[in-house]
Design a protein around this motif. Structure first.
Motif, PDB file in Angstrom:
ATOM      1  N   VAL A 135       0.911  -1.230  -0.007  1.00 42.63           N
ATOM      2  CA  VAL A 135      -0.093   0.296   0.104  1.00 42.63           C
ATOM      3  C   VAL A 135       0.776   1.289   0.155  1.00 42.63           C
ATOM      4  O   VAL A 135       0.685   2.377  -0.760  1.00 42.63           O
ATOM      5  N   GLU A 136       2.181   1.257   0.727  1.00 41.16           N
ATOM      6  CA  GLU A 136       2.655   2.286   0.875  1.00 41.16           C
ATOM      7  C   GLU A 136       3.420   2.657  -0.585  1.00 41.16           C
ATOM      8  O   GLU A 136       3.646   3.866  -0.736  1.00 41.16           O
ATOM      9  N   GLU A 137       3.844   1.533  -1.195  1.00 35.78           N
ATOM     10  CA  GLU A 137       4.199   1.860  -2.552  1.00 35.78           C
ATOM     11  C   GLU A 137       3.292   2.016  -3.678  1.00 35.78           C
ATOM     12  O   GLU A 137       3.563   2.237  -4.807  1.00 35.78           O
ATOM     13  N   GLY A 138       2.042   2.198  -3.390  1.00 43.15           N
ATOM     14  CA  GLY A 138       1.141   2.421  -4.296  1.00 43.15           C
ATOM     15  C   GLY A 138       0.547   1.191  -5.176  1.00 43.15           C
ATOM     16  O   GLY A 138      -0.102   1.475  -6.113  1.00 43.15           O
ATOM     17  N   LYS A 139       0.959   0.185  -4.786  1.00 37.46           N
ATOM     18  CA  LYS A 139       0.530  -0.993  -5.617  1.00 37.46           C
ATOM     19  C   LYS A 139      -0.870  -1.633  -5.153  1.00 37.46           C
ATOM     20  O   LYS A 139      -1.271  -2.426  -5.988  1.00 37.46           O
ATOM     21  N   LEU A 140      -1.261  -1.248  -3.864  1.00 34.45           N
ATOM     22  CA  LEU A 140      -2.369  -1.823  -3.433  1.00 34.45           C
ATOM     23  C   LEU A 140      -3.068  -0.609  -2.745  1.00 34.45           C
ATOM     24  O   LEU A 140      -2.318   0.389  -2.136  1.00 34.45           O
ATOM     25  N   GLU A 141      -4.566  -0.743  -2.467  1.00 31.15           N
ATOM     26  CA  GLU A 141      -5.228   0.164  -1.548  1.00 31.15           C
ATOM     27  C   GLU A 141      -5.995  -0.667  -0.662  1.00 31.15           C
ATOM     28  O   GLU A 141      -6.364  -1.774  -0.999  1.00 31.15           O
ATOM     29  N   THR A 170     -13.005  -5.973   0.035  1.00 28.35           N
ATOM     30  CA  THR A 170     -11.622  -5.271  -0.198  1.00 28.35           C
ATOM     31  C   THR A 170     -10.394  -5.992   0.296  1.00 28.35           C
ATOM     32  O   THR A 170     -10.551  -7.130   1.019  1.00 28.35           O
ATOM     33  N   VAL A 171      -9.410  -5.513   0.180  1.00 30.02           N
ATOM     34  CA  VAL A 171      -8.041  -5.852   0.671  1.00 30.02           C
ATOM     35  C   VAL A 171      -8.136  -6.093   2.204  1.00 30.02           C
ATOM     36  O   VAL A 171      -7.767  -6.881   2.738  1.00 30.02           O
ATOM     37  N   ARG A 172      -8.664  -4.809   2.799  1.00 29.05           N
ATOM     38  CA  ARG A 172      -8.911  -4.952   4.303  1.00 29.05           C
ATOM     39  C   ARG A 172      -9.683  -5.966   4.794  1.00 29.05           C
ATOM     40  O   ARG A 172      -9.505  -6.703   5.851  1.00 29.05           O
ATOM     41  N   ASP A 173     -10.993  -6.129   4.177  1.00 34.25           N
ATOM     42  CA  ASP A 173     -11.746  -7.120   4.639  1.00 34.25           C
ATOM     43  C   ASP A 173     -11.218  -8.687   4.553  1.00 34.25           C
ATOM     44  O   ASP A 173     -11.543  -9.570   5.479  1.00 34.25           O
ATOM     45  N   ILE A 174     -10.198  -9.108   3.680  1.00 34.62           N
ATOM     46  CA  ILE A 174      -9.599 -10.384   3.795  1.00 34.62           C
ATOM     47  C   ILE A 174      -8.770 -10.567   4.911  1.00 34.62           C
ATOM     48  O   ILE A 174      -8.479 -11.709   5.151  1.00 34.62           O
ATOM     49  N   LEU A 175      -8.421  -9.544   5.535  1.00 37.20           N
ATOM     50  CA  LEU A 175      -7.390  -9.681   6.874  1.00 37.20           C
ATOM     51  C   LEU A 175      -8.251  -9.513   8.108  1.00 37.20           C
ATOM     52  O   LEU A 175      -7.375  -9.765   9.063  1.00 37.20           O
ATOM     53  N   VAL A 176      -9.497  -9.178   8.209  1.00 40.81           N
ATOM     54  CA  VAL A 176     -10.099  -9.076   9.615  1.00 40.81           C
ATOM     55  C   VAL A 176     -11.355  -9.979   9.976  1.00 40.81           C
ATOM     56  O   VAL A 176     -12.209  -9.557  10.683  1.00 40.81           O
ATOM     57  N   HIS A 177     -11.422 -10.849   9.291  1.00 42.42           N
ATOM     58  CA  HIS A 177     -12.625 -11.936   9.529  1.00 42.42           C
ATOM     59  C   HIS A 177     -13.870 -11.538   9.796  1.00 42.42           C
ATOM     60  O   HIS A 177     -14.499 -11.718  10.720  1.00 42.42           O
ATOM     61  N   ARG A 178     -14.337 -10.868   8.474  1.00 36.91           N
ATOM     62  CA  ARG A 178     -15.730 -10.400   8.635  1.00 36.91           C
ATOM     63  C   ARG A 178     -16.218 -10.669   7.285  1.00 36.91           C
ATOM     64  O   ARG A 178     -17.292  -9.629   6.822  1.00 36.91           O
ATOM     65  N   SER A 179     -16.040 -11.732   6.460  1.00 34.38           N
ATOM     66  CA  SER A 179     -16.319 -11.850   5.118  1.00 34.38           C
ATOM     67  C   SER A 179     -17.813 -12.583   5.174  1.00 34.38           C
ATOM     68  O   SER A 179     -18.346 -12.426   3.983  1.00 34.38           O
ATOM     69  N   GLY A 180     -18.245 -13.140   6.328  1.00 31.09           N
ATOM     70  CA  GLY A 180     -19.440 -13.981   6.172  1.00 31.09           C
ATOM     71  C   GLY A 180     -19.245 -15.223   6.244  1.00 31.09           C
ATOM     72  O   GLY A 180     -20.152 -16.177   6.580  1.00 31.09           O
ATOM     73  N   LEU A 181     -17.871 -15.859   5.920  1.00 36.65           N
ATOM     74  CA  LEU A 181     -17.754 -17.293   6.091  1.00 36.65           C
ATOM     75  C   LEU A 181     -17.782 -17.594   7.732  1.00 36.65           C
ATOM     76  O   LEU A 181     -17.613 -16.910   8.433  1.00 36.65           O
ATOM     77  N   GLY A 182     -18.110 -18.806   8.029  1.00 41.41           N
ATOM     78  CA  GLY A 182     -18.115 -19.489   9.372  1.00 41.41           C
ATOM     79  C   GLY A 182     -16.890 -19.768   9.679  1.00 41.41           C
ATOM     80  O   GLY A 182     -15.833 -19.502   8.859  1.00 41.41           O
ATOM     81  N   LEU A 183     -16.791 -19.895  11.086  1.00 42.31           N
ATOM     82  CA  LEU A 183     -15.636 -20.027  11.753  1.00 42.31           C
ATOM     83  C   LEU A 183     -14.788 -21.295  11.075  1.00 42.31           C
ATOM     84  O   LEU A 183     -15.202 -22.570  10.872  1.00 42.31           O
ATOM     85  N   GLY A 184     -13.446 -21.124  10.736  1.00 47.27           N
ATOM     86  CA  GLY A 184     -12.771 -22.087   9.922  1.00 47.27           C
ATOM     87  C   GLY A 184     -13.075 -22.644   8.532  1.00 47.27           C
ATOM     88  O   GLY A 184     -12.958 -23.646   8.057  1.00 47.27           O
ATOM     89  N   ALA A 185     -14.201 -21.959   8.117  1.00 50.66           N
ATOM     90  CA  ALA A 185     -14.812 -22.442   6.945  1.00 50.66           C
ATOM     91  C   ALA A 185     -13.832 -22.476   5.724  1.00 50.66           C
ATOM     92  O   ALA A 185     -12.964 -21.834   5.367  1.00 50.66           O
ATOM     93  N   GLY A 186     -13.794 -23.556   5.039  1.00 49.73           N
ATOM     94  CA  GLY A 186     -13.020 -23.847   3.949  1.00 49.73           C
ATOM     95  C   GLY A 186     -11.384 -24.519   4.322  1.00 49.73           C
ATOM     96  O   GLY A 186     -10.704 -24.925   3.258  1.00 49.73           O
ATOM     97  N   ALA A 246      -4.482 -13.542   0.518  1.00 46.16           N
ATOM     98  CA  ALA A 246      -3.853 -12.291   0.928  1.00 46.16           C
ATOM     99  C   ALA A 246      -2.559 -12.711   0.181  1.00 46.16           C
ATOM    100  O   ALA A 246      -1.655 -11.925  -0.236  1.00 46.16           O
ATOM    101  N   GLY A 247      -2.081 -13.923   0.502  1.00 44.87           N
ATOM    102  CA  GLY A 247      -0.727 -14.459  -0.064  1.00 44.87           C
ATOM    103  C   GLY A 247      -0.830 -14.255  -1.747  1.00 44.87           C
ATOM    104  O   GLY A 247       0.319 -14.085  -2.301  1.00 44.87           O
ATOM    105  N   GLN A 248      -1.864 -14.932  -2.300  1.00 42.88           N
ATOM    106  CA  GLN A 248      -1.950 -14.883  -3.639  1.00 42.88           C
ATOM    107  C   GLN A 248      -1.998 -13.228  -4.278  1.00 42.88           C
ATOM    108  O   GLN A 248      -1.220 -12.962  -5.334  1.00 42.88           O
ATOM    109  N   LEU A 249      -2.417 -12.467  -3.415  1.00 44.87           N
ATOM    110  CA  LEU A 249      -2.502 -10.860  -3.911  1.00 44.87           C
ATOM    111  C   LEU A 249      -1.096 -10.474  -3.919  1.00 44.87           C
ATOM    112  O   LEU A 249      -0.751  -9.605  -4.604  1.00 44.87           O
ATOM    113  N   ILE A 250      -0.347 -10.663  -2.631  1.00 43.01           N
ATOM    114  CA  ILE A 250       0.958 -10.238  -2.469  1.00 43.01           C
ATOM    115  C   ILE A 250       1.808 -10.795  -3.550  1.00 43.01           C
ATOM    116  O   ILE A 250       2.569  -9.810  -4.256  1.00 43.01           O
ATOM    117  N   GLU A 251       1.568 -11.956  -3.914  1.00 44.92           N
ATOM    118  CA  GLU A 251       2.395 -12.359  -5.156  1.00 44.92           C
ATOM    119  C   GLU A 251       2.045 -11.738  -6.556  1.00 44.92           C
ATOM    120  O   GLU A 251       3.070 -11.363  -7.244  1.00 44.92           O
TER     121      GLU A 251
END
Length: 521
Positions: A97-103, A127-143, A185-190
């Motif tokens: 994000v600092e480098e302007g490659k993500l928001e 969003t990018v933030r959403d995938i890091l904060v456990h509020r996507s709607g998926l259940g506990l440990g889903a997937g 998130a790992g795929q996003l970084i790559e």
């Protein structure tokens, strides 16, 4: 990752030099206390790091690397830090994000067009933030069964399968801890950095911070060479060596292995907002993002045995849990894998941090030590954390045993299946996991998760059209019930599963499977 008993985290001074300049001292009699904790909770080895005011107060190993061995844990002995890896992944995104490659608040599909969730609207909005904060709607440990235990799926395949997982709640309405979105998130970084997740974490964070012995993949825990703690767990009531988790699929959620020295350096860098000497590795604004509460986490009073740990607020930021402790903001996380659990606690206002690494699955052990250390530096009233966690765990064990006994007592052992055994044998398919085979072998049924080699088990008739699948790998500690349903013609129409005991780790998300027969053997 494994959390059922955790109660659900060339540019740097070498540790030895930093230790010479320290102004604080470890809590008195800490070594004796740690020894008592390890004996009480049957932990063979630990690594402990304490930092205060930018200096290393303690970086030390305790006990042995492996039961039956005399090889001692030292300050560089690597343990799997498990979900304490999530903060590194969130930081990597912050640096991009600092480098302007993500928001932070841009949709993930802007960068990963193939990414999809169950609901098309959520796919467009998450969003990018959403995938890091456990509020996507998926259940506990889903997937989690897509990677745990190790599967033959690749990270891109796992990400593609998320579209078939039905949400447990509406988007952004509730907290539910997940691991699979950290894989995303790992795929996003790559994708945006052009480096693998592991190389980015190593080159941009760990080595500049001074984490010289750490590595960034689960696979390294399975290599017996080097200064690595063996993994231990209670199996059938006895602590023994167990095989480590070694699948790199979900490294961004829990793949880092590190020792006390390296985790001391990590905490110092975190609490100085990425500044090491006259060089800054990341901006203070990125640290503020990580330490800002995004998703509230429901909480209540602490158990009576642990009353001082009662919180007034609790939530999740970017790779960290956030709460208060004795009037101070606490930045924390736990981690759990087969045979490893870890605890990170930082109180930024006090420039105080403690990391506890263990080679046995005892959250009570790391909490007893972590809170004892915090209390010493906060000058808190004395409290018997070891006694409190001893009482608490005895009560938890009793409650779990009672629930298991109630399940067994409700069994109608005289009942019989509706159909001949051969009628249940078929290949079943779940939309998100894939295929599971039930076959007739001799006089019994056998279940195999086709993408998960370790999930091979024998079906023991429980009652009516329900079986108990007992996995042949008893280290899994994850037996499950399988219930078959019949259609109006009396043929098998499908099957559901659920963990057979409250002791089964949440990453075995059997309850999310909806199996439909697709072909007979």
């Amino acid at each position: 990752m494994r959390m059922i008993r955790l109660l659900a985290l060339a540019l740097c001074l070498p540790v030895a030099a930093a230790a010479q300049a320290r102004s604080a001292s470890p809590p008195p009699n800490l070594d004796a206390y740690v020894d008592s904790v390890m004996k009480r909770f049957e932990v063979p080895g630990m690594g402990i790091a304490i930092v205060k005011d930018g200096q290393v107060v303690l970086a030390k190993g305790y006990g042995v690397k492996r039961l039956g061995s005399s090889e001692k844990v030292d300050a560089d002995t690597r343990f799997g830090i498990a979900s304490n890896t999530k903060a590194f992944t969130a930081l990597a995104i912050g640096m991009l994000v600092e480098e302007g490659k993500l928001e932070w608040d841009a949709p993930v599909v802007n960068y990963l067009p193939e990414f999809m969730m169950w609901d098309s609207w959520v796919t467009r909005q998450i969003t990018v933030r959403d995938i890091l904060v456990h509020r996507s709607g998926l259940g506990l440990g889903a997937g989690d069964l897509l990677w745990w235990p190790p599967t033959t799926y690749t990270p891109p395949e796992i990400m593609r399968r998320l579209r078939y997982i039905e949400p447990a709640t509406s988007f952004r309405s509730a907290y539910a801890y997940d691991n699979v979105l950290y894989l995303v998130a790992g795929q996003l970084i790559e994708r945006v950095s052009g480096q693998s997740w592991s190389d980015f974490i190593t080159d941009r964070i760990m080595r500049p911070v001074g984490m010289r012995e750490a590595n960034s993949t689960h696979a390294a825990a399975g290599q017996p060479m080097g200064n690595v703690a063996a993994t231990h767990a209670k199996v059938n009531g006895k602590v023994q060596v167990v095989k480590p988790f070694s699948d790199p699929n979900t490294d961004p959620a829990g793949g880092i292995n590190a020792g006390a020295n390296d985790m001391a350096r990590w905490m110092i860098a975190q609490m100085d907002s990425g500044r090491l000497g006259d060089r800054r590795l990341w901006k203070a604004s990125t640290t503020r993002e990580q330490w800002t509460l995004v998703t509230p986490v429901p909480f209540g009073p602490a158990p009576k045995e642990l009353a001082p740990y009662t919180a007034n607020f609790s939530g999740y930021g970017l790779g960290f849990f956030l709460r208060d402790y004795r009037g101070q903001k606490l930045v924390t996380h736990t981690g759990g894998l087969p045979g490893y659990v870890s605890l990170l606690m930082m109180i930024p206002n006090q420039k105080l941090g403690v990391m506890v690494l263990t080679n046995q699955e005892s959250g009570a052990a790391f909490m007893s030590i972590g809170l004892k250390v915090l209390d010493y530096y906060l000058k808190a009233p004395p409290f018997d954390w070891l006694g409190g966690y001893t009482t608490r765990m005895a009560r938890v064990d009793s409650m779990m045993a009672a629930e298991n006994q109630a399940t067994a007592a409700a069994r109608d052992s005289a009942s019989r299946p509706s159909l001949p055994l051969a009628s249940y044998a078929a290949t079943y398919e779940d939309p998100w996991y894939g295929t599971i085979t039930v076959s007739l072998k001799g006089n019994g049924l056998v279940m195999q998760f086709d993408k998960s080699p370790d999930l091979l088990g024998d079906l023991e008739h429980w009652q009516y059209d329900t079986w108990l699948v007992k996995w042949r790998d008893r280290e899994l500690r994850a037996d499950a019930f399988v219930t078959f349903t019949l259609d109006e013609a009396g043929k098998v129409a499908g099957a559901t599963m659920k963990p057979a005991s409250p002791e089964v780790d949440f990453s075995f998300d059997f309850q999310d499977l909806h199996l439909t027969p697709v072909r007979k053997p």
